[in-house]
Write a protein that holds these residues in place. Structure first.
Motif, PDB file in Angstrom:
ATOM      1  N   UNK A   2       0.803  -1.219   0.000  1.00 49.55           N
ATOM      2  CA  UNK A   2       0.000   0.000   0.000  1.00 49.55           C
ATOM      3  C   UNK A   2       0.834   1.266   0.000  1.00 49.55           C
ATOM      4  N   UNK A   3       1.965   1.187   0.742  1.00 52.75           N
ATOM      5  CA  UNK A   3       2.760   2.400   0.857  1.00 52.75           C
ATOM      6  C   UNK A   3       3.264   2.880  -0.503  1.00 52.75           C
ATOM      7  N   UNK A   4       3.466   1.910  -1.475  1.00 54.49           N
ATOM      8  CA  UNK A   4       3.980   2.301  -2.804  1.00 54.49           C
ATOM      9  C   UNK A   4       2.897   2.884  -3.700  1.00 54.49           C
ATOM     10  N   UNK A   5       1.636   2.853  -3.191  1.00 50.34           N
ATOM     11  CA  UNK A   5       0.548   3.380  -4.017  1.00 50.34           C
ATOM     12  C   UNK A   5       0.459   4.901  -3.909  1.00 50.34           C
ATOM     13  N   UNK A   6       1.251   5.467  -2.978  1.00 51.86           N
ATOM     14  CA  UNK A   6       1.175   6.911  -2.817  1.00 51.86           C
ATOM     15  C   UNK A   6       2.517   7.535  -3.151  1.00 51.86           C
ATOM     16  N   UNK A   7       2.467   8.595  -3.942  1.00 50.17           N
ATOM     17  CA  UNK A   7       3.712   9.276  -4.308  1.00 50.17           C
ATOM     18  C   UNK A   7       4.359   9.825  -3.063  1.00 50.17           C
ATOM     19  N   UNK A   8       3.513  10.330  -2.159  1.00 52.00           N
ATOM     20  CA  UNK A   8       4.023  10.916  -0.913  1.00 52.00           C
ATOM     21  C   UNK A   8       4.868   9.887  -0.161  1.00 52.00           C
ATOM     22  N   UNK A   9       4.354   8.657  -0.039  1.00 49.12           N
ATOM     23  CA  UNK A   9       5.066   7.580   0.650  1.00 49.12           C
ATOM     24  C   UNK A   9       6.365   7.232  -0.061  1.00 49.12           C
ATOM     25  N   UNK A  10       6.262   7.173  -1.420  1.00 51.15           N
ATOM     26  CA  UNK A  10       7.458   6.806  -2.177  1.00 51.15           C
ATOM     27  C   UNK A  10       8.562   7.818  -1.923  1.00 51.15           C
ATOM     28  N   UNK A  11       8.212   9.114  -2.021  1.00 55.39           N
ATOM     29  CA  UNK A  11       9.219  10.160  -1.797  1.00 55.39           C
ATOM     30  C   UNK A  11       9.737  10.082  -0.363  1.00 55.39           C
ATOM     31  N   UNK A  12       8.815   9.758   0.548  1.00 52.18           N
ATOM     32  CA  UNK A  12       9.192   9.625   1.979  1.00 52.18           C
ATOM     33  C   UNK A  12      10.246   8.561   2.173  1.00 52.18           C
ATOM     34  N   UNK A  13      10.038   7.412   1.509  1.00 48.37           N
ATOM     35  CA  UNK A  13      10.982   6.295   1.667  1.00 48.37           C
ATOM     36  C   UNK A  13      12.349   6.676   1.118  1.00 48.37           C
ATOM     37  N   UNK A  14      12.350   7.296  -0.115  1.00 57.74           N
ATOM     38  CA  UNK A  14      13.623   7.724  -0.704  1.00 57.74           C
ATOM     39  C   UNK A  14      14.330   8.681   0.243  1.00 57.74           C
ATOM     40  N   UNK A  15      13.532   9.594   0.778  1.00 55.97           N
ATOM     41  CA  UNK A  15      14.087  10.598   1.682  1.00 55.97           C
ATOM     42  C   UNK A  15      14.668   9.929   2.929  1.00 55.97           C
ATOM     43  N   UNK A  16      13.925   8.939   3.476  1.00 55.03           N
ATOM     44  CA  UNK A  16      14.372   8.239   4.690  1.00 55.03           C
ATOM     45  C   UNK A  16      15.702   7.533   4.438  1.00 55.03           C
ATOM     46  N   UNK A  60      14.676   6.653  -6.520  1.00 53.74           N
ATOM     47  CA  UNK A  60      14.238   7.965  -7.004  1.00 53.74           C
ATOM     48  C   UNK A  60      13.925   7.906  -8.498  1.00 53.74           C
ATOM     49  N   UNK A  61      14.842   7.205  -9.276  1.00 52.84           N
ATOM     50  CA  UNK A  61      14.594   7.084 -10.718  1.00 52.84           C
ATOM     51  C   UNK A  61      13.304   6.336 -11.021  1.00 52.84           C
ATOM     52  N   UNK A  62      13.162   5.216 -10.252  1.00 53.05           N
ATOM     53  CA  UNK A  62      11.980   4.382 -10.471  1.00 53.05           C
ATOM     54  C   UNK A  62      10.698   5.171 -10.191  1.00 53.05           C
ATOM     55  N   UNK A  63      10.727   5.891  -9.053  1.00 56.93           N
ATOM     56  CA  UNK A  63       9.538   6.675  -8.667  1.00 56.93           C
ATOM     57  C   UNK A  63       9.258   7.750  -9.715  1.00 56.93           C
ATOM     58  N   UNK A  64      10.387   8.357 -10.178  1.00 59.17           N
ATOM     59  CA  UNK A  64      10.231   9.397 -11.210  1.00 59.17           C
ATOM     60  C   UNK A  64       9.550   8.811 -12.453  1.00 59.17           C
TER      61      UNK A  64
END
Ligand code: ADP
Length: 461
Positions: A2-16, A60-64
């Protein structure tokens, strides 16, 4: 997940991951400065840092990629919508369940709603266009600059101007009438409804005009009714009443005068009395004939007299009609000529009615042709009908009267009208038209007239 369904979460993980890498890097740096010599531990932390940084970059690339791909698609689709293409279902394959997915779903709903609205507006516009093109009244929509934005077919017909030439041009250029344009100009300047009645040349059309201000753009709606036909019918009705009164008054006045003269003593003289009574009789016959023809005309016009159709041999019908009038033609010194082919196809018609028409035409030919003249009766089959003509060498009909002789009571030359009622041709016209045929007259004054009618042939299956 579920966490990967949100851009916010994805950016959060990269940031973490990135923050962890930074903190551990900082830790290595600080412990080095503090003189900690445990090289083994630091190496492990550095390797961990590098791995975390690589993971962060890859993520980051993948999310982008995941995020921008549907956005690109959406941008492309928005352009299509902007260009007016609303059938998006086939192209619309954005399946991501993140915010972009939600945006795509909302976009899809918006496009569907837009499609519905466009369909509704198109429907409404088509309905309006159908109504506009089918009403008999002329409609113009004119902008505040006096330029025509919309017009209908009736407007084209009344003002003899094509839509192509009129749209975008000023109202006066299209209608070419200052009175009509004046009504529009008053509406445009006062923003109040204006009405008027105008007769326009060259066809002397009687128009009534209503100019109504349009809400919003400062323009006006011009509603123009052509009352020419109505006025003509009104005139025909007035003529009819004045004619019928005149036609009735003449024999009634004669009968009254004859009766008064008899009363004043003429009755004593048997010979005079007999003559007067005969004349009364003749006048009464005329009245009776007129009343009978009027009743018949009213009957036929109301459509209450059904046609008793059966197979009719036109040569026989002509023969019967001529037999009824031969004695009269002989007395008038007239000869008959026949141009009738032997094998004339039969028509489906009411024989007695067709005979009535023939008798009327032949009787008129006798009445209006002087002794020594000739009456030629011809009949021939054409592709879809039979054409019958009765031609005479008589007085002919003045060109001005010719178009009106089928009107009730119309007599071309009242002094020579031969005592008729003026109803015969009106009745004949009704009978022929009730059969689906046509009747008309050609004539040259002092040379003669030809009355022709057609009756449709039965269509071969
Ligand atoms: P009626 O003959 O009783 O007057 P009709 O309706 O038959 O009425 O004819 C109308 C008018 O048409 C006539 O009064 C006459 O002026 C004109 N007309 C008809 N037939 C002829 C003809 N064959 N030749 C000249 N005039 C004709």
């Amino acid at each position: 997940m579920t966490v990967f369904r949100s851009i916010r979460w994805r950016i959060g993980i990269v940031f973490a991951v990135f923050v962890i890498a930074c903190i551990s890097g900082l830790g290595v740096y600080l412990s080095q400065r503090a003189g900690d010599e445990s090289l083994g531990v630091n190496l492990v932390i550095v390797i961990g840092d590098v791995i975390a940084a690589i993971i962060a970059i890859l993520l980051a690339f993948q999310i982008l990629r995941i995020t921008t791909e549907p956005i690109k698609k959406l941008t492309h689709l928005s352009r299509k919508v902007a260009e007016g293409e609303l059938e998006l279902d086939q192209d619309f394959q954005i399946t991501s369940r993140d915010e972009v997915g939600e945006l795509a779903t909302a976009f899809k709903q918006m496009a569907a709603r837009l499609r519905e609205m466009v369909a509704l507006i198109t429907n409404e516009r088509d309905r309006m266009a159908t109504i506009l093109s089918n009403i008999d009244d002329a409609i113009f929509m004119v902008g505040s600059d006096s330029k025509i934005t919309t017009m209908n077919r009736a407007a084209e017909n009344i003002f003899q101007v094509s839509e192509k030439k009129a749209l975008g041009h000023t109202f006066i250029e299209a209608v070419r009438d200052h009175e009509v344009n004046g009504i529009l100009q008053r509406c445009l300047s006062t923003r109040k409804q204006q009405t008027g009645a105008v007769e326009i040349k060259p066809k002397k059309q009687s128009l009534t005009i209503i100019a109504t201000p349009l809400p919003g753009d400062g323009g006006c709606l011009m509603h123009i009714q052509d009352l020419t036909e109505l006025r003509r019918l009104e005139m025909v009705r007035r003529d009819f009443i004045s004619n019928i009164s005149h036609e009735l008054r003449t024999p009634i006045a004669s009968v009254k005068a004859l009766a008064e003269t008899l009363n004043e003593g003429a009755i004593e003289d048997t010979a005079v009395a007999k003559d007067f009574l005969n004349r009364i009789n003749v006048e009464m016959d005329k009245l009776a004939q007129m009343v009978q023809e009027l009743a018949e005309l009213a009957h036929i016009e109301s459509g209450e007299t059904p046609l008793n159709k059966r197979r009719v041999n036109m040569a026989d019908a002509i023969g019967h009609a001529v037999d009824r009038l031969r004695a009269q033609a002989d007395r008038a010194g007239l000869n008959f000529d026949f141009v009738i082919p032997p094998a004339l196809p039969e028509v489906m018609a009411d024989e007695s009615r067709v005979e009535q028409v023939l008798v009327n035409l032949i009787h008129n030919a006798i009445k209006f042709t002087t002794s020594g003249g000739k009456i030629t009766i011809s009949a021939r089959a054409r592709d879809t009908d039979i054409l019958v003509s009765v031609a005479d060498t008589g007085s002919g009909i003045p060109a001005d009267d010719l178009p009106r002789i089928f009107e009730r009571f119309y007599k071309a030359d009242k002094s020579r009208s031969g005592g008729g009622t003026g109803l015969g041709l009106a009745i004949a016209k009704h009978i022929i038209e009730a059969h689906g045929g046509k009747i008309w007259a050609d004539s040259v004054e002092r040379k003669g007239s030809t009355f022709s009618f057609t009756l449709p042939l039965e269509q071969k299956a």
